[in-house]
Design a protein around this motif. Structure first.
Motif, mmCIF file in Angstrom:
data_model
loop_
_atom_site.group_PDB
_atom_site.id
_atom_site.type_symbol
_atom_site.label_atom_id
_atom_site.label_comp_id
_atom_site.label_asym_id
_atom_site.label_seq_id
_atom_site.Cartn_x
_atom_site.Cartn_y
_atom_site.Cartn_z
ATOM 1 N N ILE A 1 -21.920 -3.755 3.191
ATOM 2 C CA ILE A 1 -22.255 -5.342 2.950
ATOM 3 C C ILE A 1 -21.722 -5.925 4.557
ATOM 4 O O ILE A 1 -20.556 -5.567 4.585
ATOM 5 N N GLU A 2 -22.510 -6.716 5.127
ATOM 6 C CA GLU A 2 -22.126 -7.347 6.456
ATOM 7 C C GLU A 2 -22.149 -8.635 6.023
ATOM 8 O O GLU A 2 -23.102 -9.227 5.606
ATOM 9 N N VAL A 3 -21.106 -9.560 6.334
ATOM 10 C CA VAL A 3 -21.177 -10.912 6.121
ATOM 11 C C VAL A 3 -21.389 -11.752 7.574
ATOM 12 O O VAL A 3 -20.731 -11.324 8.528
ATOM 13 N N ALA A 4 -22.386 -12.297 7.431
ATOM 14 C CA ALA A 4 -22.870 -12.844 8.990
ATOM 15 C C ALA A 4 -22.766 -14.389 9.016
ATOM 16 O O ALA A 4 -23.292 -14.971 8.101
ATOM 17 N N ASP A 5 -21.888 -14.819 10.106
ATOM 18 C CA ASP A 5 -21.922 -16.239 10.409
ATOM 19 C C ASP A 5 -22.513 -16.204 11.763
ATOM 20 O O ASP A 5 -23.363 -17.220 11.857
ATOM 21 N N THR A 6 -22.085 -15.335 12.548
ATOM 22 C CA THR A 6 -22.601 -15.387 14.025
ATOM 23 C C THR A 6 -23.178 -14.352 14.511
ATOM 24 O O THR A 6 -23.812 -14.095 15.500
ATOM 25 N N THR A 7 -23.546 -13.280 13.572
ATOM 26 C CA THR A 7 -23.735 -11.830 13.725
ATOM 27 C C THR A 7 -25.240 -11.481 12.869
ATOM 28 O O THR A 7 -25.412 -10.397 12.981
ATOM 29 N N LEU A 8 -25.955 -12.352 12.640
ATOM 30 C CA LEU A 8 -27.091 -12.012 11.704
ATOM 31 C C LEU A 8 -28.105 -11.301 12.605
ATOM 32 O O LEU A 8 -28.565 -10.426 11.999
ATOM 33 N N ARG A 9 -28.294 -11.523 13.781
ATOM 34 C CA ARG A 9 -29.454 -10.488 14.587
ATOM 35 C C ARG A 9 -28.869 -9.178 14.683
ATOM 36 O O ARG A 9 -29.567 -8.249 14.462
ATOM 37 N N THR A 10 -27.490 -8.857 14.983
ATOM 38 C CA THR A 10 -27.061 -7.462 15.082
ATOM 39 C C THR A 10 -27.162 -6.787 13.878
ATOM 40 O O THR A 10 -27.723 -5.838 13.439
ATOM 41 N N ASP A 11 -26.908 -7.815 12.726
ATOM 42 C CA ASP A 11 -26.615 -6.964 11.267
ATOM 43 C C ASP A 11 -27.926 -6.807 10.860
ATOM 44 O O ASP A 11 -28.137 -5.816 10.220
ATOM 45 N N LEU A 12 -28.989 -7.491 10.977
ATOM 46 C CA LEU A 12 -30.193 -7.171 10.708
ATOM 47 C C LEU A 12 -30.985 -6.139 11.699
ATOM 48 O O LEU A 12 -32.126 -5.812 11.509
ATOM 49 N N GLY A 13 -30.619 -5.931 12.669
ATOM 50 C CA GLY A 13 -31.112 -5.331 13.887
ATOM 51 C C GLY A 13 -30.639 -4.046 14.072
ATOM 52 O O GLY A 13 -30.830 -2.886 13.440
ATOM 53 N N ILE A 14 -29.788 -3.722 15.087
ATOM 54 C CA ILE A 14 -29.107 -2.497 15.273
ATOM 55 C C ILE A 14 -28.357 -1.949 14.433
ATOM 56 O O ILE A 14 -28.448 -0.574 14.070
ATOM 57 N N LYS A 15 -27.621 -2.524 13.535
ATOM 58 C CA LYS A 15 -26.694 -2.084 12.570
ATOM 59 C C LYS A 15 -27.867 -1.683 11.402
ATOM 60 O O LYS A 15 -27.535 -0.674 10.627
ATOM 61 N N ALA A 16 -28.733 -2.490 11.032
ATOM 62 C CA ALA A 16 -30.000 -2.298 9.790
ATOM 63 C C ALA A 16 -30.491 -0.866 10.475
ATOM 64 O O ALA A 16 -30.724 0.056 9.445
ATOM 65 N N ASN A 17 -30.737 -0.706 11.623
ATOM 66 C CA ASN A 17 -31.400 0.527 11.911
ATOM 67 C C ASN A 17 -30.659 1.953 11.761
ATOM 68 O O ASN A 17 -30.913 2.835 11.353
ATOM 69 N N LEU A 18 -29.244 1.772 12.171
ATOM 70 C CA LEU A 18 -28.363 2.807 12.203
ATOM 71 C C LEU A 18 -28.054 3.107 10.865
ATOM 72 O O LEU A 18 -27.898 4.267 10.530
ATOM 73 N N TYR A 19 -27.751 2.166 9.893
ATOM 74 C CA TYR A 19 -27.682 2.521 8.402
ATOM 75 C C TYR A 19 -28.725 3.144 7.704
ATOM 76 O O TYR A 19 -28.612 3.991 7.141
ATOM 77 N N ALA A 20 -30.054 2.497 8.211
ATOM 78 C CA ALA A 20 -31.175 3.228 7.502
ATOM 79 C C ALA A 20 -31.361 4.725 7.996
ATOM 80 O O ALA A 20 -31.660 5.595 7.310
#
Length: 233
Positions: free
Chosen positions: A152-171
């Motif tokens: 789980i990532e909690v996003a207040d200022t990092t939504l783009r990163t969490d749904l972008g590069i991090k999501a790809n790496l996790y997938a």
């Protein structure tokens, strides 16, 4: 390695740059146009970036190149600065941690902002990692994908990163269950069915919805319980 640039200018015309036989038309020239910066940007597209391995990343910390208190993580072989922790972010992490521990108990180990080793080039520090309990509490290694139930990532200022590069790496690493809690919009993004092209199943839940972890379908969480309570007048 040397790269030859052939530049041509005309009065009031955009500069033309030829790189290895390719011709690129730039934006029109204007006062203060920085052609040096343009050349650097074009040259970067020709470079092969030397990626760091997890072992090299750890060595940099051991010999003092990276300060032990420096907030960075290794993503795709590159050292990336982590965002500052805001109060809304910290509260969201703590609420979710307590919720997971209360509902799942000893069935899991909940780790906060500690490294997980995805592969030889990525060692992020997710806000929350729900992992298989380990008698040594992972003293001898960081959890790997086969030991991770949920990230789980909690996003207040990092939504783009969490749904972008991090999501790809996790997938790409096979993390089967990945959630992003958007504290600003009061939504939970649930990403599942990982592949090398990213997550194939993405759902966005409002704060009135409920969700069960993929590995624990008998346990249900209300999204609102992870978020700041709404004050009604």
């Amino acid at each position: 390695m040397e790269t030859a640039f052939d530049l041509k200018f005309g009065c009031g015309e955009a500069p033309v740059i030829r790189i290895r036989g390719q011709t690129t038309q730039t934006k029109p020239t204007s006062v203060g146009y920085n052609i040096t910066k343009f050349i650097e940007e074009q040259a970067m597209t020709l470079l092969d970036i030397r990626l760091l391995t997890v072992q090299e990343y750890h060595l940099m910390a051991e010999i003092g190149i990276l300060d032990e208190d420096e907030r960075v993580e290794l993503l795709g072989g590159q050292i990336v600065k982590m965002a500052a922790k805001g109060t809304a972010h910290g509260a969201g992490v703590k609420r979710t941690e307590k919720l997971l521990e209360n509902r799942l108990g000893n069935r899991v180990l909940v780790r906060l902002q500690d490294p997980v080793r995805l592969n030889n080039y990525s060692e992020p520090e997710p806000d929350i990692a729900v992992v298989i309990p380990d008698p040594l509490y992972y003293e001898d290694h960081h959890p790997t994908p086969s030991e991770i139930y949920l990230i789980i990532e909690v996003a207040d200022t990092t939504l783009r990163t969490d749904l972008g590069i991090k999501a790809n790496l996790y997938a790409q690493s096979g993390i089967a269950d990945y959630w992003v809690l958007d504290v600003n919009n009061r939504q939970l993004h649930v990403l599942r069915e990982p592949s090398q092209d990213g997550y194939q199943s993405i759902a966005v839940l409002g704060d009135d919805a409920s969700i069960s972890p993929l590995q624990f379908p008998d346990i249900s969480f209300a999204v609102r319980d992870m978020l700041r309570p709404l004050i009604t007048v």
